[in-house]
Design an enzyme around this catalytic site. Structure first.
Site, mmCIF file in Angstrom:
data_model
loop_
_atom_site.group_PDB
_atom_site.id
_atom_site.type_symbol
_atom_site.label_atom_id
_atom_site.label_comp_id
_atom_site.label_asym_id
_atom_site.label_seq_id
_atom_site.Cartn_x
_atom_site.Cartn_y
_atom_site.Cartn_z
ATOM 1 N N LYS A 1 -1.015 5.602 8.583
ATOM 2 C CA LYS A 1 -0.352 5.653 7.272
ATOM 3 C C LYS A 1 -1.396 5.687 6.150
ATOM 4 O O LYS A 1 -1.323 6.518 5.246
ATOM 5 C CB LYS A 1 0.544 4.419 7.097
ATOM 6 C CG LYS A 1 1.191 4.336 5.721
ATOM 7 C CD LYS A 1 1.816 2.977 5.415
ATOM 8 C CE LYS A 1 1.162 2.341 4.224
ATOM 9 N NZ LYS A 1 1.724 1.081 3.789
ATOM 10 N N THR B 1 0.872 -1.186 0.000
ATOM 11 C CA THR B 1 0.000 0.000 0.000
ATOM 12 C C THR B 1 0.901 1.226 0.000
ATOM 13 O O THR B 1 1.536 1.518 1.011
ATOM 14 C CB THR B 1 -0.902 0.025 1.252
ATOM 15 O OG1 THR B 1 -1.611 -1.206 1.325
ATOM 16 C CG2 THR B 1 -1.890 1.175 1.185
ATOM 17 N N LYS C 1 -7.657 1.150 -3.284
ATOM 18 C CA LYS C 1 -7.237 0.748 -1.932
ATOM 19 C C LYS C 1 -7.267 1.948 -0.971
ATOM 20 O O LYS C 1 -7.765 1.854 0.161
ATOM 21 C CB LYS C 1 -5.819 0.152 -2.022
ATOM 22 C CG LYS C 1 -5.132 -0.103 -0.707
ATOM 23 C CD LYS C 1 -5.724 -1.263 0.041
ATOM 24 C CE LYS C 1 -5.028 -1.487 1.371
ATOM 25 N NZ LYS C 1 -5.754 -2.431 2.216
#
Ligand code: NAD
Length: 315
Positions: free
Chosen positions: A246, A96, A171
C-alpha cells in the site's frame, strides 16, 4: 484535561488512544470492529455507538484508519465527522493516505470552517504502544501548533513538515526509501551468504559500513542476528506485505502525478505483488528475501507457514 474523539481503534489507534487516556484525557472512541472496541474499552477509552457520539463536543478528533477511502467515508455524509463535530473542534488525520485524499480533507475542512492537520506517523505498533511515534504534521503553522499539545503524549518527535499535505508527503517519501532499503537488504544478505560469508560477521561489517540502514539494523532478513526480528518469528508481521505494498503504491501514485520516474519503487511494488499472489500478504514485508533464490527454502521461514498461506490464498 481535554476531551478527545477517536475514530479507528485498530493496531495503532487503540495504543495511541490508550496513551491519551494515560495522560489524563477523556477519550471517546469509535470503531466498526467489536474486538477493537473491546480492547480500547479495556484501556479506558469510552466507547461511542457511532461517529456522531464520538466527535460531538470534543476539543480534537483523531482518525487512524487503513486507507484514504475509509478516511473520506468517516468525514463525509450526515453521520460523518464534518456534519457532527463543532466547528471549533480541531480535526487531525494520522492515517497513511494518498496525497489527493489529504488535499481533499484539507480543502473541504477549510470550506466548512474547520481547522485540519495531516499528521501521519512512523514507529510502528511498538512506537504506538510506547508513546514514541514520530509525527509529521502538515497544515498552517497555527493549526500545527494547536495539534502539537494533543499529540505530545503519543510521540517521541513532532516535525512540522510544512503546509497542507506535507506530513503525508514526508511519510510517503520516507516509506518509499524504507521499502527500497528492504529490497537492498534482501539481496545483500543473500549474496553475502552465497559468497560464503557468515551472516553475523557480514551484518557487523555492514553496521560499520556504507550499506548500513534502518532496515538493516531492525529488519535484517536472517534469523539469529537481531533481537527478535521478523526472521526469528517465521516472518510473521511486523510490517505486513500488504501494508508495504500500500505505502509503495501511494509513493508511485504521487510520483506519477509529479511526472517523475521511480524505477526502484516500481520494482519494490512488483516484488510485494508477487508475494501477495503467493498468498503471503499477511507475512512480514522482509519476506521479499524469499524471491532472491526461489528454488531454496528461506532460512527462518517454515515450509509449513509458506504452504499454509498458499493454500489459504487458493481458496
Ligand atoms: P488496523 O487495520 O489495525 O486498524 C484500522 C481500524 O480502522 C480497524 O480497527 C477498523 O475496524 C477500523 N475502521 C475501518 N473503517 C472504519 C470506519 N468506517 N469507521 C470506524 N472504524 C473503521 O490498521 P493500523 O495498523 O492501526 O493502521 C492504521 C493506519 O496507520 C494505516 O493508514 C497504516 O498505514 C498506518 N500506519 C500503520 C503502522 C503499523 O505499523 N501498523 C505504522 C505507521 C502507520
Amino acid at each position: 484535561m481535554n476531551t478527545i474523539g477517536w475514530v479507528g481503534l485498530g493496531n495503532m489507534g487503540s495504543r495511541m488512544a490508550a496513551n491519551l487516556v494515560q495522560a489524563g484525557h477523556e477519550v471517546k472512541g469509535f470503531d466498526l470492529n467489536a474486538t477493537a472496541r473491546e480492547i480500547a474499552a479495556s484501556n479506558g477509552v469510552q466507547i461511542a455507538e457511532n461517529i456522531a457520539q464520538a466527535v460531538s463536543g470534543v476539543d480534537v478528533v483523531f482518525t487512524m484508519l487503513p486507507k484514504g477511502a475509509h478516511v473520506r467515508s468517516v468525514f463525509e455524509g450526515e453521520d460523518g465527522i464534518w456534519a457532527n463535530a463543532n466547528k471549533s473542534t480541531l480535526l487531525v488525520d494520522s492515517s497513511t493516505v494518498d496525497v489527493e485524499t489529504s488535499k481533499y480533507l484539507h480543502e473541504e475542512s477549510s470550506k466548512l470552517g474547520f481547522d485540519f492537520v495531516d499528521a501521519p506517523v512512523s514507529g510502528g505498533i511498538s512506537g504506538a504502544a510506547a508513546g514514541t511515534l514520530a509525527f509529521m504534521l502538515g497544515g498552517s503553522v497555527e493549526n500545527c501548533t494547536r495539534a502539537e499539545k494533543f499529540i505530545e503524549p503519543m510521540s517521541g518527535r513532532i516535525f512540522v513538515a510544512g503546509g497542507p499535505t506535507m506530513g503525508i508527503a514526508a511519510k510517503v517519501a520516507n516509506n518509499l526509501m524504507l521499502f527500497i532499503n528492504v529490497l537492498a537488504n534482501s539481496e545483500g544478505a543473500q549474496l553475502a551468504e552465497k559468497l560464503g560469508l557468515d551472516p553475523k560477521v557480514f551484518w557487523d561489517i555492514v553496521s560499520a559500513s556504507s550499506g548500513q540502514s534502518w532496515a538493516q539494523q531492525t529488519w535484517y532478513p536472517k534469523p539469529g542476528i537481531l533481537d527478535n526480528g521478523p526472521a526469528d518469528n517465521n516472518f510473521d508481521p511486523g510490517f505486513a506485505v500488504e501494508l508495504a505494498r500500500k505505502d509503495v503504491g501511494l509513493a508511485l501514485e504521487a510520483g506519477a502525478a509529479a511526472g517523475i520516474n521511480l524505477p526502484a519503487g516500481e520494482l519494490a511494488r512488483k516484488q510485494f505483488d508477487l508475494l501477495i499472489s503467493e498468498g503471503l500478504a499477511r507475512k512480514d514485508c522482509t519476506l521479499v528475501a524469499k524471491l532472491v533464490d526461489p528454488a531454496e527454502q528461506l532460512e527462518g521461514l517454515s515450509e509449513e507457514a509458506s504452504t499454509a498461506n498458499q493454500k489459504e490464498s487458493a481458496v
